[in-house]
Design an enzyme around this catalytic site. Sequence first.
Site, short mmCIF file in Angstrom:
data_model
loop_
_atom_site.label_atom_id
_atom_site.label_comp_id
_atom_site.label_asym_id
_atom_site.label_seq_id
_atom_site.Cartn_x
_atom_site.Cartn_y
_atom_site.Cartn_z
N ASP A 19 60.57 48.03 32.05
CA ASP A 19 60.32 46.66 32.72
C ASP A 19 60.51 45.63 31.44
OD1 ASP A 19 59.38 47.89 34.94
OD2 ASP A 19 57.44 47.97 34.09
N SER A 50 68.75 54.11 31.97
CA SER A 50 68.35 54.42 30.75
C SER A 50 68.07 55.93 30.54
CB SER A 50 66.78 54.08 30.93
OG SER A 50 66.16 54.37 32.13
N GLY A 100 68.46 56.65 24.26
CA GLY A 100 68.99 55.33 24.50
C GLY A 100 69.42 55.02 26.08
#
Length: 309
Positions: free
Chosen positions: A253, A221, A226
């Site tokens: 998550d 991440s 992005g």
Amino acid sequence: MITTVTLNAAIDKTYTVSSFEMNRVLRIGQMIAVAGGKGVNVARVARTLGEPVTAAGFAAGFNGQFIRQGLDAEGIGHDFIEVPGESRLCLTVLDAQNGTQTELLEPGPEIPLPNLEELKSKIASLAAASTHVCFSGSLPAGCPADLYAELIRLAQHAGASAVLDASGDALAAGLEARPLLIKPNEHEIERLLGRAASSDDDLAVCLRQLMGLGIRHVIVSLGGRGALAGSDGHLRRVQLPPVAAVNPVGSGDAMVAGMVTAIRRGYGDADMVRFGAACGSANALHAQAGAVTMEEVERLYREIRVTDY
């Protein structure tokens, strides 16, 4: 079924204030308190997406009761082991004026050895009824650094695929068990491989190295930039549309929940990471961690671009 494992479950409490200033008495404009922890967030999003899910791990004391009752109220199945002490409280303070978020995370209870042995039996049993077991978050005191590696092997032996979203020594040790998917950030990648990644090309080299260990999916991440995604040796760039982010806590998550859901539904690798990114971006639109709507996910899925790297 998807099983999520949160060894350091929490009450996630979010305060919204007009301006967060030091050495002042602050009036809370809005407060949200829900069952939390990274794996609980994964379970919440997976259920919203329509997947059967069970949240497992450790819970303790009055806070543990709140966590169980909160999951009951949301219709999320759970199977937590009761341990001595008190489950932790995690505070997020959202500063509406400056657009910042400050997190205050308690350590949680220390886990006795008999409860660790109980956990291993529990994971083996739940994994036998699951397609995927997602291990998320920090290890509480009393847990050895290689616990995730042992639990991953137990889940795999029972026939489930394992996903690991952790950091530090727990992540490094967990890689030895070759989970199906990991989702480190760029700083964790640098720590894992012992070298700086000053560009996306450097990160790409790191992703290839991790996939070379036998990990099928590696997603890094990059916040608002992005993500870089690797699957079976193939690299892709994920580009996000602009969003009016309220609270990014829990977006990773939500991304895990989306990717596991997509894998269960037979999506190709590019669409899998695209769907995960849509869930992560949708989470950022809410003050509560682990909150998405299908309408937001579907809209963002159409707007996200995934291209070969």
